[in-house]
Design a protein around this motif. Structure first.
Motif: not given
Length: 346
Positions: A293-298, A300-309
């Motif tokens: 989660v970006s920021g303090a948590g709870g 908002g926005f989540i950053m997720l890393m994936v295989d581009p395909t």
């Protein structure tokens, strides 16, 4: 004359929380963040009606006040009033009538540093309007003092500097509120690969970071061993992620991101919740490598890393949940302002 300004929002990639006192005062903090093409906006219009008119879309405030050297902080558009009061006090500016309008591209409580970006944005507009002698460091420091000390809003120090400087930055937070911003020159192909590998998902839940940050501060101040050791690892993740990013190693980047999230959850009880956990569980099932989660948590926005395909597959799955995927790109520039001398309107 009309003055406008804009300041970028940021993704907290690594080290988040180590910039919050008392941890940063006791141990020093390290942060890796990057700004994206979502912004806060401010317009100041000179008027002759003897009033100060505030139109804050995010604070749902549209009011006029008699010309004064001090605007009462009463819960209405506090960020605008806080900046105005400091500008008058610090620089001996004679009050003059104007209208100020603000809004931003993301919902409040998004975890993208909206409040701090807005303070920087408003300050930048005043700097441009009144020709104040403030550079990026001075704007960042003053924005921090307004938000954290004058308005007593809980939080760290990274957001103000991210908004003012822009781009990818590796930041050091030392004692006595000393901050060193180290801009990172990331090769274009690495930025492209990071954008291809990352998904920004809004959970549909906006949250106040204050309670989470206050608990984090309390655990650091009390010497909570589990929380402090977790924060030490989070700080180290900023170092590790910087090297992964500079080399363009997205798999290592994703692993560091995921481990930092596991450590972050040890800092306060409300950092995660069933809604957030569901997003992570479903995303991992369809191909995500990891995230936080970006920021303090709870919320908002989540950053997720994936295989581009497999990115489209993950996006399609996430868009079936209560939130939505937000398209974005990384940006290089920080806050800036400009003047418009023609006042003709359509």
């Amino acid at each position: 004359m009309i003055v406008r300004s804009k300041a970028p929002l940021r993704l907290g990639l690594a080290g988040g929380g180590s910039d919050v006192s008392p941890y940063s005062d006791l141990y020093g903090g390290l942060i890796l963040n990057a700004t994206i093409n979502l912004y806060t906006y401010c317009t100041i219009e000179e008027t002759k009606d003897g009033l100060i008119t505030i139109n804050s879309y995010d604070a749902h405030c549209n009011k006029s006040y008699p010309l004064s050297s001090y605007l009462e902080i009463n819960g209405e558009a506090s960020l605008i009033k806080g900046v105005y009061n400091r500008v008058i006090i610090n620089y001996g500016v004679k009050p003059r009538s104007f209208k100020i309008t603000t809004f931003n591209d993301a919902p409040a409580g998004s975890g993208l540093g909206t409040s701090s970006s807005m303070v920087v944005c408003i300050l930048k507009a005043f700097v441009e309007w009144l020709n104040l002698p403030l550079g990026d460091y001075e704007i960042s420091r003053l924005a921090y003092e307004i938000e954290r000390k004058d308005l007593k809003l809980s939080g760290g120090k990274q957001d103000q500097y991210a908004a003012a400087f822009g781009g990818f930055n590796y930041m050091e937070f030392l004692q006595n509120d000393l901050v060193i911003v180290n801009p990172l020159k990331i090769k274009r192909w690495i930025v492209d690969e990071l954008e291809a590998s990352m998904i920004l998902y809004f959970t549909g839940v906006s949250r106040s970071s204050a309670a989470i940050i206050d608990q984090q501060k309390k655990r650091a101040a009390s010497g909570n061993k589990v929380a402090i050791e977790a924060m030490h690892r989070i700080k180290q993740s900023a170092i590790d992620m910087k090297f992964a990013l500079l080399k363009g190693d997205m798999v290592a980047f994703a692993k560091i991101l995921g481990q930092a999230w596991e450590d972050k959850k040890k800092m306060a009880d409300a950092i995660t919740n069933p809604i957030i956990q569901e997003v992570f569980d479903i995303a991992m099932q369809v191909g995500a490598w990891g995230g936080k989660v970006s920021g303090a948590g709870g919320g908002g926005f989540i950053m997720l890393m994936v295989d581009p395909t497999r990115k489209k597959e993950v996006i399609n799955t996430l868009n079936k949940l209560r939130g939505f995927v937000m398209p974005f790109q990384f940006t290089e520039g920080g806050a800036h302002g400009w003047k418009i001398y023609s006042t003709d309107k359509v």
